[in-house]
Structures are given as structure tokens and as C-alpha cells.
Design a protein around this motif. Structure first.
Motif, PDB file in Angstrom:
ATOM      1  N   THR A 111       5.171  -3.697   6.540  1.00  0.00           N
ATOM      2  CA  THR A 111       5.394  -2.361   7.079  1.00  0.00           C
ATOM      3  C   THR A 111       4.256  -1.304   6.472  1.00  0.00           C
ATOM      4  O   THR A 111       4.457  -0.273   6.801  1.00  0.00           O
ATOM      5  CB  THR A 111       6.916  -1.831   6.792  1.00  0.00           C
ATOM      6  OG1 THR A 111       6.973  -2.024   5.426  1.00  0.00           O
ATOM      7  CG2 THR A 111       7.731  -2.832   7.491  1.00  0.00           C
ATOM      8  N   ARG A 112       3.608  -1.844   6.006  1.00  0.00           N
ATOM      9  CA  ARG A 112       2.301  -1.085   5.441  1.00  0.00           C
ATOM     10  C   ARG A 112       1.030  -1.014   6.187  1.00  0.00           C
ATOM     11  O   ARG A 112       0.665  -2.255   6.458  1.00  0.00           O
ATOM     12  CB  ARG A 112       1.882  -1.268   4.166  1.00  0.00           C
ATOM     13  CG  ARG A 112       3.283  -1.408   3.077  1.00  0.00           C
ATOM     14  CD  ARG A 112       4.114  -0.212   3.067  1.00  0.00           C
ATOM     15  NE  ARG A 112       3.633   0.943   2.814  1.00  0.00           N
ATOM     16  CZ  ARG A 112       4.436   1.911   2.401  1.00  0.00           C
ATOM     17  NH1 ARG A 112       5.546   2.097   2.830  1.00  0.00           N
ATOM     18  NH2 ARG A 112       3.805   3.089   2.048  1.00  0.00           N
ATOM     19  N   ARG A 113       0.396  -0.158   6.613  1.00  0.00           N
ATOM     20  CA  ARG A 113      -1.027  -0.145   7.136  1.00  0.00           C
ATOM     21  C   ARG A 113      -1.948   0.021   6.031  1.00  0.00           C
ATOM     22  O   ARG A 113      -2.217   1.311   5.652  1.00  0.00           O
ATOM     23  CB  ARG A 113      -0.924   0.991   8.373  1.00  0.00           C
ATOM     24  CG  ARG A 113      -2.351   0.859   9.031  1.00  0.00           C
ATOM     25  CD  ARG A 113      -2.395   1.676  10.376  1.00  0.00           C
ATOM     26  NE  ARG A 113      -1.709   1.326  11.196  1.00  0.00           N
ATOM     27  CZ  ARG A 113      -1.533   1.599  12.695  1.00  0.00           C
ATOM     28  NH1 ARG A 113      -2.071   3.052  12.989  1.00  0.00           N
ATOM     29  NH2 ARG A 113      -0.929   1.178  13.429  1.00  0.00           N
ATOM     30  N   LEU A 114      -2.668  -1.015   5.739  1.00  0.00           N
ATOM     31  CA  LEU A 114      -3.576  -0.807   4.716  1.00  0.00           C
ATOM     32  C   LEU A 114      -5.071  -0.774   5.057  1.00  0.00           C
ATOM     33  O   LEU A 114      -5.663  -1.494   5.750  1.00  0.00           O
ATOM     34  CB  LEU A 114      -3.314  -1.984   3.665  1.00  0.00           C
ATOM     35  CG  LEU A 114      -2.091  -2.308   3.208  1.00  0.00           C
ATOM     36  CD1 LEU A 114      -2.059  -3.580   2.422  1.00  0.00           C
ATOM     37  CD2 LEU A 114      -1.448  -1.171   2.380  1.00  0.00           C
ATOM     38  N   ALA A 153       1.340  -3.028  -2.601  1.00  0.00           N
ATOM     39  CA  ALA A 153       0.899  -3.918  -1.226  1.00  0.00           C
ATOM     40  C   ALA A 153      -0.300  -4.349  -1.468  1.00  0.00           C
ATOM     41  O   ALA A 153      -0.626  -5.417  -0.995  1.00  0.00           O
ATOM     42  CB  ALA A 153       1.202  -3.210   0.042  1.00  0.00           C
ATOM     43  N   GLU A 154      -1.465  -3.448  -1.698  1.00  0.00           N
ATOM     44  CA  GLU A 154      -2.844  -3.953  -2.064  1.00  0.00           C
ATOM     45  C   GLU A 154      -2.869  -5.038  -2.968  1.00  0.00           C
ATOM     46  O   GLU A 154      -3.866  -6.007  -2.738  1.00  0.00           O
ATOM     47  CB  GLU A 154      -3.542  -2.631  -2.121  1.00  0.00           C
ATOM     48  CG  GLU A 154      -3.717  -1.860  -0.676  1.00  0.00           C
ATOM     49  CD  GLU A 154      -4.642  -0.423  -1.032  1.00  0.00           C
ATOM     50  OE1 GLU A 154      -5.051  -0.289  -2.144  1.00  0.00           O
ATOM     51  OE2 GLU A 154      -4.634   0.133  -0.220  1.00  0.00           O
ATOM     52  N   GLY A 195      -6.646  -5.017   2.845  1.00  0.00           N
ATOM     53  CA  GLY A 195      -5.836  -4.792   4.022  1.00  0.00           C
ATOM     54  C   GLY A 195      -6.649  -5.219   5.224  1.00  0.00           C
ATOM     55  O   GLY A 195      -6.223  -5.990   6.216  1.00  0.00           O
ATOM     56  N   MET A 250       7.665  -5.375   2.470  1.00  0.00           N
ATOM     57  CA  MET A 250       6.764  -4.270   2.481  1.00  0.00           C
ATOM     58  C   MET A 250       5.415  -4.438   2.915  1.00  0.00           C
ATOM     59  O   MET A 250       4.878  -3.570   3.625  1.00  0.00           O
ATOM     60  CB  MET A 250       6.733  -3.933   0.686  1.00  0.00           C
ATOM     61  CG  MET A 250       5.618  -3.125   0.592  1.00  0.00           C
ATOM     62  SD  MET A 250       5.469  -2.968  -1.517  1.00  0.00           S
ATOM     63  CE  MET A 250       4.650  -4.444  -1.723  1.00  0.00           C
ATOM     64  N   ALA A 264       4.889   6.980  -2.003  1.00  0.00           N
ATOM     65  CA  ALA A 264       4.205   6.137  -0.793  1.00  0.00           C
ATOM     66  C   ALA A 264       2.763   5.570  -1.231  1.00  0.00           C
ATOM     67  O   ALA A 264       2.497   4.565  -0.681  1.00  0.00           O
ATOM     68  CB  ALA A 264       3.950   7.199   0.274  1.00  0.00           C
ATOM     69  N   VAL A 268       3.384   2.378  -3.492  1.00  0.00           N
ATOM     70  CA  VAL A 268       3.931   1.435  -2.524  1.00  0.00           C
ATOM     71  C   VAL A 268       2.545   0.941  -1.987  1.00  0.00           C
ATOM     72  O   VAL A 268       2.497  -0.441  -1.654  1.00  0.00           O
ATOM     73  CB  VAL A 268       5.045   1.738  -1.573  1.00  0.00           C
ATOM     74  CG1 VAL A 268       5.146   0.575  -0.520  1.00  0.00           C
ATOM     75  CG2 VAL A 268       6.324   2.174  -2.496  1.00  0.00           C
ATOM     76  N   ASP A 269       1.780   1.762  -1.189  1.00  0.00           N
ATOM     77  CA  ASP A 269       0.546   1.239  -0.798  1.00  0.00           C
ATOM     78  C   ASP A 269      -0.360   0.248  -1.760  1.00  0.00           C
ATOM     79  O   ASP A 269      -0.964  -0.723  -1.417  1.00  0.00           O
ATOM     80  CB  ASP A 269      -0.305   2.296  -0.182  1.00  0.00           C
ATOM     81  CG  ASP A 269       0.228   2.802   1.302  1.00  0.00           C
ATOM     82  OD1 ASP A 269       1.243   2.073   2.042  1.00  0.00           O
ATOM     83  OD2 ASP A 269      -0.122   3.822   1.691  1.00  0.00           O
TER      84      ASP A 269
END
Length: 204
Positions: A97-100, A53-54, A105, A94, A46, A49-50
Motif C-alpha cells: 500500500t506504499r508508493r515508494l 517500507a524502503e 521502490g 504495508m 507517514a 512508515v515509508d
């Protein structure tokens, strides 16, 4: 082995096969390392993946607008999001669906809220407007990348014959329903969103 190298490998894997392909074991094999060695740098999938995404969000190019009109800023920001989606089509789901909670973010959140503030809105109303715009962008861009073969998507098959008596309105526009112009649809929807914001500005 270090965190940056692991994240780079994760981004490459996501770009090739999608986020569902990511696992610590798979990445270890990609890097020619033992699976446990990855946990010395990244605690779990997890978090990995964050971080991926960042990394991709950080690649988003700042847009520049020679205008004080909030509409021009909203358009430029939306087009920048589309450019990012087209650059990273497999990763876009991706990102959606991520809260960065990182700088990367919050940069896009801050830009969106600043544009809405230019239109005269702050606080709860501004958040609602931003979320409506995000919902539009995610919906139209996810469909675009999913149905564009040049972006790794699958072309939609044409509609079969329609029963005119049962679905007269659909039959009337069946040719239009069966074709897609992503550039036109994106800009058309964007102008609808801007028109909605303009209407909200009007006094009751």
C-alpha cells in the motif's frame, strides 16, 4: 538517537504487531526516549512508515536467471516477491500500500518492466501488464500470509455442509475448496498470468 535507529525500531514493531501498531509515542517508548526527540529525525508517522517500507524493500534479494526467455525472468521475479512476503508477512500489507519513489521502490518496478520489455511490450501496455501481475501477486500472497499459521496468519476453518440442490458445483468440489496448497496455487496462477501475456503477443 538517529533516523536509522528509529527506522530499525519501526521495522521490528511492524514485524511483531503490524503497521497499525506504529505510532511515534509507541516507538519512543520502545527506544526509551521522549516522543518529541523522534521528530528531530522523522517528521511524522507517514514518513516513518515509508522509510520502514524502503528498508524492507532494500532487503529483497536480486534474482539471477541463466536464461534469455522472458518467461523465466517473470517466474524468477514473482518468486522473489513471494520470498520477500514470506520473510516479512506482517509488513507485506504495508509494502503493498506504499508508493515508494526511492531507489528501493523503483528497483522492483524497473525489473518488472524490463521483463515485460523482453516479451516485446513497452509504454502504456507494459504498465497495464505490470499492474495486472502486481494485482495477482498481492492478492495471492496476502491470502497466503494471512492464512498460514507458520507466518503468523490464521488457519481457515473448514466449510460446513453445502446444500447440493442449491449449490451443485460447489458441492462437487467442496473438499478441494476446503484445502489450500499455497505452493501449487502460486505457481498455477503465475502460469495463467504468463499464458495471458503469451496470448497478448499473438497478432489479431
Amino acid at each position: 538517537m538517529n533516523r536509522a535507529r528509529i527506522v530499525d525500531a519501526a521495522v521490528r514493531l511492524i514485524e511483531r504487531e503490524g503497521v497499525e501498531a506504529v505510532s511515534m509515542r509507541r516507538l519512543a517508548a520502545e527506544l526509551g526516549a521522549g516522543t518529541m526527540s523522534l521528530y528531530n529525525h522523522v517528521p511524522n508517522k507517514a514518513v516513518l512508515v515509508d522509510l520502514a517500507a524502503e528498508r524492507i524493500m532494500a532487503e529483497a534479494r536480486p534474482y539471477h536467471v541463466d536464461s534469455d526467455d522472458w518467461r523465466d525472468h517473470v517466474r524468477a521475479h514473482a518468486r522473489a516477491v513471494r520470498e520477500l512476503a514470506r520473510q516479512h508477512p506482517r509488513a507485506f500489507v504495508m509494502l503493498a500500500t506504499r508508493r515508494l519513489s526511492s531507489q528501493a521502490g523503483f528497483m522492483t518496478i524497473e525489473a518488472a518492466l524490463r521483463n515485460i520489455e523482453r516479451a516485446g511490450f513497452r509504454g502504456k501496455v507494459a504498465v497495464g501488464m505490470m499492474r495486472a501481475m502486481v494485482s495477482y501477486l498481492l492478492g495471492t500472497l496476502m491470502r497466503e500470509v494471512a492464512t498460514s499459521p507458520e507466518l503468523g496468519g490464521i488457519a481457515l476453518s473448514p466449510y460446513e455442509d453445502v446444500d447440493v440442490s442449491a449449490f451443485p458445483l460447489s458441492a462437487e468440489v467442496i473438499d478441494e475448496l476446503g484445502t489450500y496448497d499455497h505452493d501449487h496455487e502460486f505457481e498455477f496462477g503465475l502460469e495463467l498470468m504468463i499464458a495471458a501475456l503469451e496470448r497478448y503477443q499473438e497478432p489479431d
